[in-house]
Design an enzyme around this catalytic site. Structure first.
Site, PDB file in Angstrom:
ATOM      1  N   THR A 162      -2.060   8.229  -8.784  1.00  0.00           N
ATOM      2  CA  THR A 162      -0.934   7.293  -8.690  1.00  0.00           C
ATOM      3  C   THR A 162      -1.447   5.888  -8.407  1.00  0.00           C
ATOM      4  O   THR A 162      -1.014   4.907  -9.026  1.00  0.00           O
ATOM      5  CB  THR A 162       0.000   7.722  -7.539  1.00  0.00           C
ATOM      6  OG1 THR A 162       0.412   9.066  -7.756  1.00  0.00           O
ATOM      7  CG2 THR A 162       1.218   6.828  -7.449  1.00  0.00           C
ATOM      8  N   LYS A 184       0.033  -4.566  -8.283  1.00  0.00           N
ATOM      9  CA  LYS A 184      -0.576  -5.808  -7.780  1.00  0.00           C
ATOM     10  C   LYS A 184      -0.970  -6.727  -8.932  1.00  0.00           C
ATOM     11  O   LYS A 184      -0.993  -7.950  -8.779  1.00  0.00           O
ATOM     12  CB  LYS A 184      -1.770  -5.523  -6.874  1.00  0.00           C
ATOM     13  CG  LYS A 184      -1.375  -5.316  -5.432  1.00  0.00           C
ATOM     14  CD  LYS A 184      -0.580  -4.074  -5.278  1.00  0.00           C
ATOM     15  CE  LYS A 184       0.377  -3.879  -4.227  1.00  0.00           C
ATOM     16  NZ  LYS A 184       1.031  -2.585  -4.255  1.00  0.00           N
ATOM     17  N   VAL A 230      24.468   3.269  -1.728  1.00  0.00           N
ATOM     18  CA  VAL A 230      24.985   3.427  -3.091  1.00  0.00           C
ATOM     19  C   VAL A 230      25.630   4.811  -3.157  1.00  0.00           C
ATOM     20  O   VAL A 230      24.988   5.815  -2.843  1.00  0.00           O
ATOM     21  CB  VAL A 230      23.848   3.290  -4.127  1.00  0.00           C
ATOM     22  CG1 VAL A 230      24.353   3.575  -5.530  1.00  0.00           C
ATOM     23  CG2 VAL A 230      23.233   1.904  -4.045  1.00  0.00           C
ATOM     24  N   GLY A 250      11.760   6.425  -2.292  1.00  0.00           N
ATOM     25  CA  GLY A 250      10.717   7.216  -1.644  1.00  0.00           C
ATOM     26  C   GLY A 250       9.910   8.049  -2.615  1.00  0.00           C
ATOM     27  O   GLY A 250      10.052   7.929  -3.840  1.00  0.00           O
ATOM     28  N   ASP A 296      -1.104  12.157  -0.018  1.00  0.00           N
ATOM     29  CA  ASP A 296       0.361  12.140  -0.040  1.00  0.00           C
ATOM     30  C   ASP A 296       1.006  13.519   0.102  1.00  0.00           C
ATOM     31  O   ASP A 296       2.230  13.631   0.076  1.00  0.00           O
ATOM     32  CB  ASP A 296       0.862  11.502  -1.351  1.00  0.00           C
ATOM     33  CG  ASP A 296       0.787   9.985  -1.323  1.00  0.00           C
ATOM     34  OD1 ASP A 296       0.210   9.428  -0.376  1.00  0.00           O
ATOM     35  OD2 ASP A 296       1.302   9.352  -2.276  1.00  0.00           O
ATOM     36  N   HIS A 348     -12.485 -23.140  10.456  1.00  0.00           N
ATOM     37  CA  HIS A 348     -11.406 -24.082  10.140  1.00  0.00           C
ATOM     38  C   HIS A 348     -11.721 -24.801   8.834  1.00  0.00           C
ATOM     39  O   HIS A 348     -12.866 -25.223   8.646  1.00  0.00           O
ATOM     40  CB  HIS A 348     -11.273 -25.101  11.258  1.00  0.00           C
ATOM     41  CG  HIS A 348     -10.276 -26.188  10.951  1.00  0.00           C
ATOM     42  ND1 HIS A 348      -8.915 -25.968  11.005  1.00  0.00           N
ATOM     43  CD2 HIS A 348     -10.449 -27.478  10.547  1.00  0.00           C
ATOM     44  CE1 HIS A 348      -8.290 -27.084  10.673  1.00  0.00           C
ATOM     45  NE2 HIS A 348      -9.191 -28.013  10.383  1.00  0.00           N
TER      46      HIS A 348
END
Ligand SMILES: Cc1cc2nc3c(=O)[nH]c(=O)nc-3n(C[C@H](O)[C@H](O)[C@H](O)COP(=O)(O)OP(=O)(O)OC[C@H]3O[C@@H](n4cnc5c(N)ncnc54)[C@H](O)[C@@H]3O)c2cc1C
Length: 471
Positions: A43, A53, A239, A276, A317, A450
């Site tokens: 995935t 991206k 919804v 999801g 997952d 900086h």
């Protein structure tokens, strides 16, 4: 029959990283993947992190060029070419997926194409697309079969204008009006893409806040910014009905405000359902084993990712940890180290960085202010806005802030929350500091170059100590 030390099922960021680490650890390794050979990567590479991206990068570029005249870059006729954007996205995906295939070869990992299933003790069957099946013999199996889009049961996904996160990646036109259901990472990222591609966007979220798992101040800032950019945001909204045909979509939305619920009908050209993900564990051969799969399809594992079945691990997952690519990869490495007998340290899931690449970007690690208070800490916070950071002004991106959550007693850094430019890059500073159990004093003592955006992190630490410099 081939004899392996480890067979990994699934080549996403969990599976392919586990396979490489196993091979590097001297274990004879195979990986099984259902997609064709040039499409390893799961995935994340094919339908998640990488293509989204790429789309977001195009949106950023478009926005930057459109605002070019503010900084003296006169780019007239700036326009999006969807076909070229898709070609660029496909090139990025192909390069990355090709990289995974190369790493399989380099590490002498056997790639078996087909559907993998557990097939009895020490056995994995691989059913190829043509139906031919072979059996692999192995000492250990790592299940890394990942997830798919979760569809709401009352929404018919078949009309062409009703899309999930896989479908919207292939959309050839810019929707006139895109409604997005779900204001989590996936929903807000696509909303941010298409708003800047030129769509009218309506974002609908059931929770009272967008990005509901983030710190409340961050959620409020994100919602404020989305609205300022022209997005319609409906929170505490559900919804309840969707009708779609080949011309468009009609939705009924119920919004709660206090005790009152109001209802409205929204007509749009396209709908994205980003409600999801669902674990892919239905057909992995778990039946008859000691693997426990709960009613949400999630595999139960211990802190070393062991399932109930000896020699079978599960990662990514399909287990009950954050569903993110970097978590899947870390779990793959941990499972392999456990297999290799390296006595590894379990993952500290409190230190997982959460990143959302919407505009403005949002990233966090550790406890939110609310969670820290709930956990019983005496909390102090320090907030520093990007509007007071020189580099943010140079980049013409002054929205957002860095927020530090710390424990008053020992000044221990408990959480870092960032909304604004490059938040997803800056968050690693907080992750490392928390991994090292830093105090906020150590964070502000660290010399920050900086001009950089990272100065905002040091300034937020100063703010938490009561003495921010530049504000
Ligand atoms: C739109 C979108 C954007 C995202 N953006 C980000 C992001 O920016 N950052 C981030 O950290 N996460 C992101 N994620 C989440 C991330 O993609 C997942 O957390 C990650 O891919 C999970 O990795 P995995 O290895 O567990 O599974 P997956 O990546 O889902 O891979 C599983 C693989 O296993 C294969 N497979 C399944 N069953 C079998 C079988 N029986 N036999 C053989 N092969 C099988 C599948 O074909 C697939 O290739 C995003 C997700 C989506 C949908």
């Amino acid at each position: 029959m081939s004899q392996y030390d480890v067979v990994v099922i699934g080549s996403g960021p969990g599976g392919y990283v586990a396979a490489i680490h196993a091979a590097q650890s001297g274990l004879k390794t195979a990986i099984v993947e259902r997609e064709p050979t040039e499409r390893l990567g799961g995935t994340c590479l094919l339908r998640g992190c990488i293509p989204t991206k790429a789309m977001l990068h195009t949106a950023d570029m478009l926005e930057t060029l459109k605002k070019g005249d503010e900084i003296g870059v006169m780019a007239s006729d700036v326009a999006l070419d969807m076909a070229k954007m898709h070609a660029y996205k496909a090139k990025v995906v192909k390069k990355n997926a090709g990289g995974v295939s190369y790493l399989m070869k380099k590490n002498k990992i056997d790639v078996h194409l087909g559907h993998g299933r557990l097939a009895g003790k020490g056995k994995v069957s691989v059913e190829a697309a043509d139906g031919k099946t072979q059996t692999l013999s192995t000492k250990n199996v790592i299940l890394a079969t990942g997830s798919t889009c979760f569809h709401l049961p009352f929404i018919d996904m078949s009309p062409a204008r009703v899309l999930d996160s896989d479908g919207i990646l292939e959309l050839e036109e810019v929707p006139e009006h895109l409604v997005v259901i779900g204001a989590g990472a996936v929903g807000t990222e696509f909303a941010s893409v298409f708003l800047r591609y030129g769509s009218k966007v309506t974002l609908i979220e059931m929770a009272p806040r967008v990005l509901p798992s983030e710190d409340h101040e961050v959620c409020a800032e994100a919602e404020k910014s989305f609205k300022k950019q022209g997005m319609t945001v409906l929170t505490s909204s559900k919804v309840t009905d969707v009708k779609a045909d080949d011309k468009g979509v009609k939705l009924v939305v119920e919004t709660k405000k206090g005790d009152k619920t109001s209802s409205q009908t929204i007509e749009a050209s396209h709908l994205l359902v980003a409600a999801g993900r669902a674990p892919r564990t239905q057909d992995i051969g778990a039946k008859g084993t000691k693997i426990k799969i709960n009613d949400r399809g999630v595999v139960e594992v211990d802190e070393f990712l062991r399932t109930g079945e000896p020699g079978v691990y599960a990662i990514g997952d399909i287990v009950n940890t954050a569903w993110l690519a970097h978590v899947a990869s870390k779990e793959g490495i941990l499972a392999v180290d456990h297999i290799a007998g390296k006595n590894p340290r379990p993952i500290n899931h409190r230190l997982v960085p959460m990143c959302t690449y919407c505009s403005p970007e949002v990233a966090s690690v550790g406890l939110s202010e609310e969670a820290a208070k709930e956990a019983g800490y005496d909390v102090k916070t320090g907030v520093f806005p990007f509007s007071a950071i020189g580099k943010a002004a140079i980049l013409n991106k002054t929205e957002g802030f860095v927020k530090i959550v710390a424990d008053k007693k020992y000044d221990e850094l408990l959480g870092l929350h960032i909304i604004g430019p490059k938040a997803t890059e800056l968050i690693t500073e907080g992750t490392l500091a928390m991994e090292l159990e830093s105090t906020i004093e150590e964070l502000l003592m660290t010399i920050h170059p900086h001009p950089t955006l990272a100065e905002a992190v040091a300034e937020a630490a100063h703010a938490a100590m009561g003495h921010a410099i530049h504000i």
